[in-house]
Design a protein around this motif. Structure first.
Motif, short mmCIF file in Angstrom:
data_model
loop_
_atom_site.label_atom_id
_atom_site.label_comp_id
_atom_site.label_asym_id
_atom_site.label_seq_id
_atom_site.Cartn_x
_atom_site.Cartn_y
_atom_site.Cartn_z
N UNK A 49 13.83 7.66 -2.80
CA UNK A 49 12.99 8.73 -3.34
C UNK A 49 11.85 9.06 -2.40
N UNK A 50 12.20 9.73 -1.31
CA UNK A 50 11.20 10.10 -0.31
C UNK A 50 10.12 11.00 -0.90
N UNK A 51 10.51 11.93 -1.77
CA UNK A 51 9.53 12.83 -2.40
C UNK A 51 8.49 12.07 -3.19
N UNK A 52 8.91 11.04 -3.92
CA UNK A 52 7.96 10.21 -4.66
C UNK A 52 7.03 9.48 -3.71
N UNK A 53 7.59 9.01 -2.60
CA UNK A 53 6.77 8.30 -1.60
C UNK A 53 5.72 9.24 -1.02
N UNK A 54 6.13 10.44 -0.67
CA UNK A 54 5.18 11.42 -0.10
C UNK A 54 4.11 11.77 -1.14
N UNK A 55 4.54 12.01 -2.38
CA UNK A 55 3.59 12.35 -3.44
C UNK A 55 2.57 11.23 -3.65
N UNK A 56 3.05 9.99 -3.61
CA UNK A 56 2.12 8.88 -3.81
C UNK A 56 1.15 8.75 -2.64
N UNK A 57 1.63 8.92 -1.43
CA UNK A 57 0.72 8.86 -0.28
C UNK A 57 -0.33 9.95 -0.38
N UNK A 58 0.07 11.15 -0.78
CA UNK A 58 -0.90 12.24 -0.94
C UNK A 58 -1.97 11.89 -1.98
N UNK A 59 -1.55 11.32 -3.12
CA UNK A 59 -2.51 10.91 -4.15
C UNK A 59 -3.43 9.80 -3.63
N UNK A 60 -2.84 8.87 -2.91
CA UNK A 60 -3.60 7.75 -2.36
C UNK A 60 -4.65 8.25 -1.36
N UNK A 73 -7.11 0.04 -7.70
CA UNK A 73 -6.68 1.31 -7.12
C UNK A 73 -6.99 1.49 -5.63
N UNK A 74 -7.90 0.69 -5.08
CA UNK A 74 -8.28 0.87 -3.68
C UNK A 74 -7.67 -0.20 -2.77
N UNK A 75 -6.63 -0.86 -3.21
CA UNK A 75 -5.95 -1.90 -2.42
C UNK A 75 -4.79 -1.25 -1.68
N UNK A 76 -4.97 -1.03 -0.41
CA UNK A 76 -3.99 -0.29 0.38
C UNK A 76 -2.65 -1.01 0.48
N UNK A 77 -2.66 -2.33 0.52
CA UNK A 77 -1.39 -3.06 0.64
C UNK A 77 -0.52 -2.86 -0.60
N UNK A 78 -1.12 -2.68 -1.76
CA UNK A 78 -0.36 -2.42 -2.97
C UNK A 78 0.24 -1.02 -2.92
N UNK A 79 -0.52 -0.06 -2.45
CA UNK A 79 0.02 1.29 -2.29
C UNK A 79 1.19 1.29 -1.30
N UNK A 80 1.06 0.51 -0.24
CA UNK A 80 2.13 0.42 0.76
C UNK A 80 3.40 -0.15 0.12
N UNK A 81 3.26 -1.20 -0.68
CA UNK A 81 4.42 -1.79 -1.35
C UNK A 81 5.07 -0.80 -2.31
N UNK A 82 4.26 -0.01 -2.98
CA UNK A 82 4.80 1.01 -3.89
C UNK A 82 5.59 2.07 -3.12
N UNK A 83 5.04 2.53 -2.02
CA UNK A 83 5.73 3.53 -1.19
C UNK A 83 7.04 2.95 -0.66
N UNK A 84 7.02 1.70 -0.22
CA UNK A 84 8.25 1.07 0.27
C UNK A 84 9.32 0.98 -0.82
N UNK A 85 8.89 0.70 -2.05
CA UNK A 85 9.85 0.64 -3.16
C UNK A 85 10.45 2.01 -3.43
#
Length: 143
Positions: free
Chosen positions: A106-117, A88-100
């Motif tokens: 789905x910009x809203x999903x990207x924003x929501x995930x960044x907020x959770x991260x 859960x603390x691997x930032x590069x994985x979060x980045x890949x998820x946001x890019x997907x």
């Protein structure tokens, strides 16, 4: 004799080298979280388990990128969430998820995930995510 560890290592190496073979993108996502000898605590096992985990995480990130590039966004996102659960603390994985999410539109999903991260990083590590994760949303910003 066939060994799962050797299979996983070859799969990871092909993805990391950017040369996936036939079927390398069709992975059972639940298997990505498998641990090497989970009930063993010997020093050599702990080191090998961590190496195995790191190779799997790197390969998972490459798999996410390859799936997204092939337009298979739902699968890329599924792999990403499996990798986030694994680390859960691997930032590069979060980045890949946001890019997907962004590639899927789905910009809203990207924003929501960044907020959770961000909340997770602040709670667990005491610092915010790096600017490269936040900058992913800049091209989408509304003036």
């Amino acid at each position: 004799m066939r060994v799962d560890l050797a299979d996983r290592d070859r799969w990871a190496e092909r993805l990391r080298a950017g040369e996936p073979g036939t079927g390398d993108l069709d992975v059972e996502v639940s298997g990505l979280a498998d641990e090497l000898l989970p009930d063993w605590c010997d020093d050599w096992v702990l080191m090998e388990r961590e190496r195995f985990r790191q190779r799997t995480l790197h390969a998972s990130e490459k798999l996410m990128q390859a799936l997204a590039a092939a337009g298979r966004y739902d699968e890329a996102i599924d792999v990403a969430y499996s990798a986030v659960i694994l680390e859960p603390l691997r930032e590069s994985t979060h980045r890949a998820l946001v890019l997907a999410h962004l590639a899927e539109g789905n910009r809203g999903e990207a924003v929501r995930h960044i907020d959770r991260c961000r909340a997770l990083f602040l709670q667990e590590l005491g610092y915010d995510v790096g600017p490269d994760l936040l900058e992913l949303l800049e091209p989408c910003s509304v003036a």
